[in-house]
Structures are given as C-alpha cells and as structure tokens.
Design a protein around this motif. Structure first.
Motif, PDB file in Angstrom:
ATOM      1  N   UNK A   1       0.842  -1.193   0.000  1.00  0.00           N
ATOM      2  CA  UNK A   1       0.000   0.000   0.000  1.00  0.00           C
ATOM      3  C   UNK A   1       0.877   1.242   0.000  1.00  0.00           C
ATOM      4  N   UNK A   2       0.424   2.261  -0.691  1.00  0.00           N
ATOM      5  CA  UNK A   2       1.197   3.505  -0.791  1.00  0.00           C
ATOM      6  C   UNK A   2       1.508   4.077   0.585  1.00  0.00           C
ATOM      7  N   UNK A   3       0.540   4.022   1.486  1.00  0.00           N
ATOM      8  CA  UNK A   3       0.773   4.551   2.829  1.00  0.00           C
ATOM      9  C   UNK A   3       1.885   3.794   3.543  1.00  0.00           C
ATOM     10  N   UNK A   4       1.976   2.487   3.313  1.00  0.00           N
ATOM     11  CA  UNK A   4       3.008   1.684   3.957  1.00  0.00           C
ATOM     12  C   UNK A   4       4.390   2.047   3.418  1.00  0.00           C
ATOM     13  N   UNK A   5       4.508   2.248   2.124  1.00  0.00           N
ATOM     14  CA  UNK A   5       5.789   2.632   1.526  1.00  0.00           C
ATOM     15  C   UNK A   5       6.205   4.009   2.046  1.00  0.00           C
ATOM     16  N   UNK A   6       5.261   4.935   2.044  1.00  0.00           N
ATOM     17  CA  UNK A   6       5.539   6.291   2.524  1.00  0.00           C
ATOM     18  C   UNK A   6       5.978   6.251   3.990  1.00  0.00           C
ATOM     19  N   UNK A   7       5.305   5.467   4.802  1.00  0.00           N
ATOM     20  CA  UNK A   7       5.652   5.363   6.226  1.00  0.00           C
ATOM     21  C   UNK A   7       7.045   4.768   6.414  1.00  0.00           C
ATOM     22  N   UNK A   8       7.383   3.747   5.619  1.00  0.00           N
ATOM     23  CA  UNK A   8       8.722   3.148   5.712  1.00  0.00           C
ATOM     24  C   UNK A   8       9.805   4.147   5.324  1.00  0.00           C
ATOM     25  N   UNK A   9       9.537   4.935   4.302  1.00  0.00           N
ATOM     26  CA  UNK A   9      10.509   5.949   3.883  1.00  0.00           C
ATOM     27  C   UNK A   9      10.703   7.012   4.963  1.00  0.00           C
ATOM     28  N   UNK A  10       9.614   7.437   5.573  1.00  0.00           N
ATOM     29  CA  UNK A  10       9.718   8.431   6.650  1.00  0.00           C
ATOM     30  C   UNK A  10      10.487   7.876   7.849  1.00  0.00           C
ATOM     31  N   UNK A  11      10.233   6.623   8.199  1.00  0.00           N
ATOM     32  CA  UNK A  11      10.936   6.020   9.329  1.00  0.00           C
ATOM     33  C   UNK A  11      12.429   5.892   9.032  1.00  0.00           C
ATOM     34  N   UNK A  12      12.774   5.443   7.850  1.00  0.00           N
ATOM     35  CA  UNK A  12      14.186   5.323   7.477  1.00  0.00           C
ATOM     36  C   UNK A  12      14.846   6.699   7.420  1.00  0.00           C
ATOM     37  N   UNK A  13      14.123   7.671   6.930  1.00  0.00           N
ATOM     38  CA  UNK A  13      14.657   9.028   6.826  1.00  0.00           C
ATOM     39  C   UNK A  13      14.894   9.635   8.197  1.00  0.00           C
ATOM     40  N   UNK A  14      14.079   9.274   9.157  1.00  0.00           N
ATOM     41  CA  UNK A  14      14.211   9.836  10.501  1.00  0.00           C
ATOM     42  C   UNK A  14      15.614   9.633  11.051  1.00  0.00           C
ATOM     43  N   UNK A  15      16.107   8.417  11.005  1.00  0.00           N
ATOM     44  CA  UNK A  15      17.424   8.139  11.565  1.00  0.00           C
ATOM     45  C   UNK A  15      18.533   8.792  10.742  1.00  0.00           C
TER      46      UNK A  15
END
Length: 194
Positions: A8-22
C-alpha cells in the motif's frame, strides 16, 4: 501462479519516513543520502521522489510529521504549563530524533518557505496561551509567543545539551539525574508563570 501485490502507498511512505528519521537526525538534510534512506526502507530512490518530490521534500515531510506527533502526544495545557513542560521533556527524552531534526531544520532549511503545517500548529498553541492570559490563567509578563517559546525551550533544555550534542556542557552537569533534570524543567516553568 500468485500475482504480485504491491505494498500500500501509505506503507511505503511510512517506511521511507521512518528510514529518513534516523538518517536525517544523524546527518541533517545536506549530509543524508537518498540511496541509504531508500535501502533502509526496502525501497528505491524513485519512490522517494514519487512520494516527496525531493530529498528536501522528504525532510520537510518528516519535520511536519514529527511536530504533529509531538503535539498529539503532548497537547499544550495552558491550565498547567509546568506539567506540560515536564511531559514535553519526557517526550523529547524518549524521542531524541525530534530535537535533532528541529535543530537541523533551523540550520539547513531556515531560509526555505515556512512549513505551513508547523506554522498552523504553532499558531494554535500561541492562541491557546493568549486565551489563557486573557482569562487570567497565565500571567501577561511575556507576550504569548514569547511565553510559549520559553516553555518549549526549557522543556528541550536537556535534549539539546545531551552528551552527543554538547559534551562539554554535559560534563558540567553529568551528576544531575534524569528525574532531577525533569524537575528542573518543571520548576523553571513554574517560576516563569508564577
């Protein structure tokens, strides 16, 4: 044969945001690499640009998300600003990336267009402080935005003077326990609001 079902697009977006956080918390926007973020999210550079338009767009989205999460976790409580400051201190201690992202945003994106979502949340918080001042709940010794700024900065005091961000200062206060650090924040805000 089973058909491939894309995430799902929301899942991909959420994974990118989480990875970007660190990545962004450690290196800022300028030092971060889209390739590392995409790899950490089990994605690719094209997805970063698809969802966020640019590395800066991803950084800004992450800052907006972090501010929204902070206000959701710790809503401004004008009836008890010292307790609010203590809860905000706790949130920042649990989420060390939040003050780091804010610092990187000020340093690297300060000349960019203001983030409207952040401006709106700050305006709501200032309006709440102003309303409490007019109702006599809070003193009028400071303008609403200044009073809110003092509270926010006091709550973040120990987060921005942590060993990883200010080792020279931390060496001077290393004996101050976490519980005492929180109490210092609460007491300082209580002194300001009387």
């Amino acid at each position: 044969m089973a058909r491939f079902t894309p995430p799902a697009a929301d899942a991909v977006r959420a994974r990118l945001l989480l990875a970007a956080r660190d990545e962004f918390a450690a290196l800022g926007c300028n030092g971060a690499k889209v390739e590392r973020i995409a790899a950490a999210a089990s994605s690719n550079k094209a997805q970063v640009f698809h969802y966020f338009g640019s590395k800066e767009g991803l950084f800004d989205a992450l800052v907006e998300q972090t501010v929204a999460e902070t206000f959701a976790e710790v809503p401004v409580d004008t009836d008890d600003l010292p307790a609010f400051a203590g809860r905000l201190h706790d949130s920042l201690a649990r989420r060390p990336w939040a003050p780091r992202l804010a610092a990187w945003h000020r340093l690297e994106r300060g000349d960019a267009e203001p983030l409207e979502a952040v401006v709106a949340r700050n305006a709501e918080a200032v309006a709440a402080v102003e309303h409490a001042q007019r109702a006599g709940v809070l003193p009028r010794s400071y303008r609403p935005a200044v009073l809110l700024g003092l509270v926010l900065h006091l709550a973040a005091l120990w987060s921005v003077t942590a060993p990883t961000t200010a080792p020279e200062y931390d060496a001077l206060v290393h004996a101050v326990t976490p519980a005492r650090r929180r109490q210092v924040v609460v007491d300082a805000v209580a002194a300001i609001v009387g």
